[in-house]
Design a protein around this motif. Structure first.
Motif, short mmCIF file in Angstrom:
data_model
loop_
_atom_site.label_atom_id
_atom_site.label_comp_id
_atom_site.label_asym_id
_atom_site.label_seq_id
_atom_site.Cartn_x
_atom_site.Cartn_y
_atom_site.Cartn_z
N ALA A 393 0.81 -1.22 0.00
CA ALA A 393 0.00 0.00 0.00
C ALA A 393 0.84 1.27 0.00
CB ALA A 393 -0.95 0.01 1.20
N THR A 394 2.10 1.18 0.44
CA THR A 394 2.93 2.38 0.51
C THR A 394 3.33 2.89 -0.87
OG1 THR A 394 4.95 1.04 0.77
CG2 THR A 394 3.85 1.79 2.77
N ARG A 395 3.01 2.14 -1.93
CA ARG A 395 3.28 2.63 -3.28
C ARG A 395 2.34 3.77 -3.67
NH1 ARG A 395 4.00 -3.06 -4.34
NH2 ARG A 395 1.85 -3.20 -5.10
N SER A 396 1.23 3.90 -2.93
CA SER A 396 0.25 4.95 -3.22
C SER A 396 0.50 6.15 -2.31
CB SER A 396 -1.18 4.43 -2.98
OG SER A 396 -2.11 5.48 -3.00
N ALA A 397 0.94 7.27 -2.92
CA ALA A 397 1.15 8.49 -2.14
C ALA A 397 -0.15 8.99 -1.54
CB ALA A 397 1.78 9.57 -3.02
N PHE A 398 -1.24 8.83 -2.26
CA PHE A 398 -2.56 9.24 -1.76
C PHE A 398 -2.90 8.47 -0.48
CE2 PHE A 398 -7.21 8.54 -1.72
CZ PHE A 398 -7.65 9.86 -1.65
N TRP A 399 -2.67 7.17 -0.50
CA TRP A 399 -2.98 6.34 0.67
C TRP A 399 -2.07 6.69 1.84
CZ3 TRP A 399 -4.25 0.47 -0.33
CH2 TRP A 399 -5.13 0.02 0.65
N ASN A 400 -0.79 6.91 1.59
CA ASN A 400 0.13 7.28 2.67
C ASN A 400 -0.33 8.56 3.36
OD1 ASN A 400 1.80 5.11 2.03
ND2 ASN A 400 3.09 6.33 0.66
N GLN A 401 -0.74 9.56 2.55
CA GLN A 401 -1.21 10.81 3.13
C GLN A 401 -2.50 10.61 3.90
OE1 GLN A 401 0.42 14.10 2.88
NE2 GLN A 401 -0.93 14.07 4.67
N LEU A 402 -3.38 9.79 3.36
CA LEU A 402 -4.65 9.51 4.02
C LEU A 402 -4.42 8.86 5.38
CD1 LEU A 402 -7.68 9.77 3.32
CD2 LEU A 402 -7.58 7.43 2.46
N ARG A 403 -3.51 7.93 5.45
CA ARG A 403 -3.23 7.24 6.71
C ARG A 403 -2.62 8.20 7.73
NH1 ARG A 403 -0.08 1.98 4.64
NH2 ARG A 403 -0.21 1.29 6.82
N ALA A 404 -1.75 9.09 7.29
CA ALA A 404 -1.19 10.09 8.21
C ALA A 404 -2.29 11.01 8.73
CB ALA A 404 -0.11 10.90 7.50
N ASP A 405 -3.22 11.39 7.84
CA ASP A 405 -4.32 12.27 8.26
C ASP A 405 -5.24 11.59 9.26
OD1 ASP A 405 -3.29 14.15 6.56
OD2 ASP A 405 -4.80 13.89 4.99
N VAL A 406 -5.58 10.33 9.00
CA VAL A 406 -6.49 9.61 9.90
C VAL A 406 -5.83 9.38 11.25
CG1 VAL A 406 -7.68 7.41 10.29
CG2 VAL A 406 -7.83 8.53 8.05
N LEU A 407 -4.56 9.03 11.25
CA LEU A 407 -3.85 8.83 12.52
C LEU A 407 -3.54 10.15 13.20
CD1 LEU A 407 -1.32 6.00 11.52
CD2 LEU A 407 -3.37 5.78 12.93
N GLY A 408 -3.50 11.25 12.44
CA GLY A 408 -3.18 12.56 13.00
C GLY A 408 -1.76 12.67 13.47
N ARG A 409 -0.83 12.00 12.78
CA ARG A 409 0.56 11.99 13.19
C ARG A 409 1.44 11.67 11.99
NH1 ARG A 409 0.54 6.90 17.20
NH2 ARG A 409 2.73 7.45 17.42
N PRO A 410 2.73 12.00 12.07
CA PRO A 410 3.63 11.66 10.96
C PRO A 410 3.79 10.15 10.84
CG PRO A 410 4.62 13.29 12.42
CD PRO A 410 3.42 12.75 13.13
N VAL A 411 4.01 9.69 9.62
CA VAL A 411 4.31 8.28 9.38
C VAL A 411 5.60 8.20 8.58
CG1 VAL A 411 1.92 7.51 9.52
CG2 VAL A 411 2.84 8.23 7.31
N THR A 412 6.36 7.14 8.81
CA THR A 412 7.67 6.96 8.19
C THR A 412 7.60 5.88 7.12
OG1 THR A 412 8.77 7.56 10.26
CG2 THR A 412 10.09 6.40 8.64
N LEU A 413 8.28 6.12 6.00
CA LEU A 413 8.41 5.13 4.93
C LEU A 413 9.87 4.73 4.82
CD1 LEU A 413 6.23 6.94 2.23
CD2 LEU A 413 5.46 5.27 3.93
N ARG A 414 10.13 3.44 4.71
CA ARG A 414 11.50 2.93 4.61
C ARG A 414 11.85 2.63 3.15
NH1 ARG A 414 12.91 4.71 9.46
NH2 ARG A 414 12.57 3.27 11.19
N GLU A 415 13.16 2.67 2.87
CA GLU A 415 13.63 2.28 1.54
C GLU A 415 13.45 0.79 1.31
OE1 GLU A 415 17.60 3.40 0.61
OE2 GLU A 415 17.21 5.56 0.73
N ASN A 416 13.65 -0.01 2.36
CA ASN A 416 13.60 -1.46 2.24
C ASN A 416 13.21 -2.03 3.59
OD1 ASN A 416 13.98 -4.17 1.79
ND2 ASN A 416 16.19 -4.06 1.44
#
Length: 479
Positions: A393-416
């Motif tokens: 799911a992290t391939r979708s920038a829209f979904w990553n932003q949505l999850r950060a908004d729903v959680l109300g906090r920053p989220v981290t994405l890893r290279e691997n």
């Protein structure tokens, strides 16, 4: 420079990875695995594991100088078990993690007190201990159990090896005392059970025969591994108390770190033991991206993500507040953050087109993720640390932003964040250097609390979410 080898024995394939000190992947290879499925039956041939592992490891090491290889560790599927003879040769096929031919009634009757003390309260039919009893009914003399990675670790070292606490969890090991409890010894002849050690313990070294087949240098330390879910958590770098790895692929899996063992009255959260003795609680939902392929078959999901971003993110995303919400169950029944075998997918509202249908599924998955954190907070788990998102799911920038908004906090994405990387770290690598951050996504100004609470209320109305959990979600949202 040193190089560590991580191996991930999955369901569909074996993955081997050679990782340098700075996290650079110096070689990687995979080989497919085949399964035999028939209703509740799911078996694999253990010899195929070894052949595939040896081939993948040899390719991954093709361009790596043997003098640099400093250690190897293996991850495997949780709850997979077979019987071997005293020389480690398979006597039965491997019963995979989701084989459900066994019955858990006897183990839950005998071990109820232990399972309660360990926080998960009861075993499921697909756990390793019920399957072991099922296999032992017709076992020849000298038969002994082996988890998936026990089998290949013995081949690597050339001698009998202990099992690790992580893979032994579903076989009934006492994670508090770090030994087999008396209740398990009443069910299984104690002389056939292996010694138990913590993940990260040195089991031996690669023997000459294994070196010839795998390309691993003879004498390479072999380190006790973990289940694939724990390996992925290590690969994501979620190893500090209060940090969480949220893996969203076909389904959603959440795993974190606590100092104390959690006890969940619902039994939907259970904890592994970390190499340092802390606890790794987690749970697996039946919701996730699998709903996209079911409800939007053949659609270009990347294009839908782009269209959803353009349509729903204008003016800081206010249009998201009116988007329908889908509870995206991949199959009937929910396992986490609540236990509801009769739960079914539903949609609040009527999507106007595929873009809204897509957004409704993503929004619902994000709401389930938020509810998982609410449930963990209710149990007393620290949830204020880093949240690391991994999975397809992290391939979708829209979904990553949505999850950060729903959680109300920053989220981290890893290279691997592959399980194989986690095993390379466990084999001896420095996680602070090997685990690299790709991006941090900050929450936007979009306030999605009101649609989240509508979603929670609907789950409660349907009788799937308990009143106490719903009340806690409302209170935590209002903070």
């Amino acid at each position: 420079m040193s190089v560590w080898i991580g191996i991930d024995l999955g369901t569909q394939s074996v993955r081997a990875m050679a990782v340098g000190e700075g996290g650079e992947v110096l070689g990687a290879a995979g080989r497919p695995l085949t399964s035999r499925r028939d209703g509740p039956r799911h078996e694999q041939d253990p010899e195929e594991w070894w052949r595939a592992l040896a081939s993948a490891t040899r390719e991954a090491l093709r361009d790596v100088p043997s003098s640099l290889v400093a250690g190897v560790a293996v991850a495997a599927t949780s709850g997979t078990i077979l019987l071997t003879d005293t020389a480690g040769r398979p006597l039965t096929p491997a019963l995979m993690y989701d084989d459900r031919r066994a019955d858990a009634e006897r183990v839950n009757e005998v071990g109820a007190g232990v399972w309660e003390r360990l926080g998960y309260r009861r075993m499921q039919p697909n756990w390793a201990l019920p399957k072991l009893l099922w296999l032992l009914r017709d076992a020849p003399a000298g038969a002994r159990p082996a988890h998936q990675n026990d089998f290949v670790n013995r081949r690597l070292t050339g001698h009998e090896v202990p099992t690790d606490l992580s893979n032994a969890l579903k076989t009934g090991v006492d994670l508090i005392e770090e030994r087999w409890p008396a209740e398990v010894l009443d069910l299984v002849p104690p002389e056939i059970l292996p010694e138990v050690v913590r993940p990260g313990t040195r089991l031996g070294v690669v023997c000459a025969a294994a070196a010839e087949e795998t390309g691993l240098p003879a004498g390479t330390p072999v380190i006790a591994g973990m289940t694939d879910g724990c390996a992925a958590q290590l690969g994501a770098g979620a190893t500090r108390t209060g940090s969480w790895n949220s893996v969203l692929g076909t389904t959603l899996v959440l795993k974190g770190v606590t100092k104390e063992l959690l006890h969940d009255p619902l039994g939907v959260v259970y904890s592994h033991r970390a190499p340092d003795g802390s606890w790794l609680p987690g749970g697996a939902s039946s919701t996730g991206a699998g709903a996209l392929t079911r409800d939007l078959p053949g659609r270009d999901l990347d294009a839908l993500s782009t269209q959803a971003t353009a349509r729903l993110r204008v003016t800081s995303g206010e249009r998201l507040l009116s988007v329908p919400v889908t509870y995206p169950l991949v199959s009937r029944g929910e396992r986490f953050p609540f236990d509801a075998p009769a739960a079914e997918t539903f949609t609040l509202g009527e999507p106007a087109d595929d873009v809204e249908r897509y957004a409704a599924i993503l929004l619902g998955a994000a709401f389930v993720e938020r509810l998982c954190f609410d449930h963990l907070d209710l149990l007393g788990a620290p949830v204020d640390g880093e949240v690391i998102l991994t999975g397809g799911a992290t391939r979708s920038a829209f979904w990553n932003q949505l999850r950060a908004d729903v959680l109300g906090r920053p989220v981290t994405l890893r290279e691997n964040a592959e399980p194989a990387l986690g095993m390379a770290v466990l084999a001896g690598g420095d996680p602070s250097r090997m685990i690299r951050t790709r991006a941090t996504v900050e929450p936007s100004r979009t306030d999605l609390r009101e649609p989240y609470l509508r979603f929670v209320a609907e789950l409660e109305r349907r009788g799937w979410l308990q009143e106490q959990a719903a009340r806690h979600a409302r209170e935590r949202t209002a903070r």
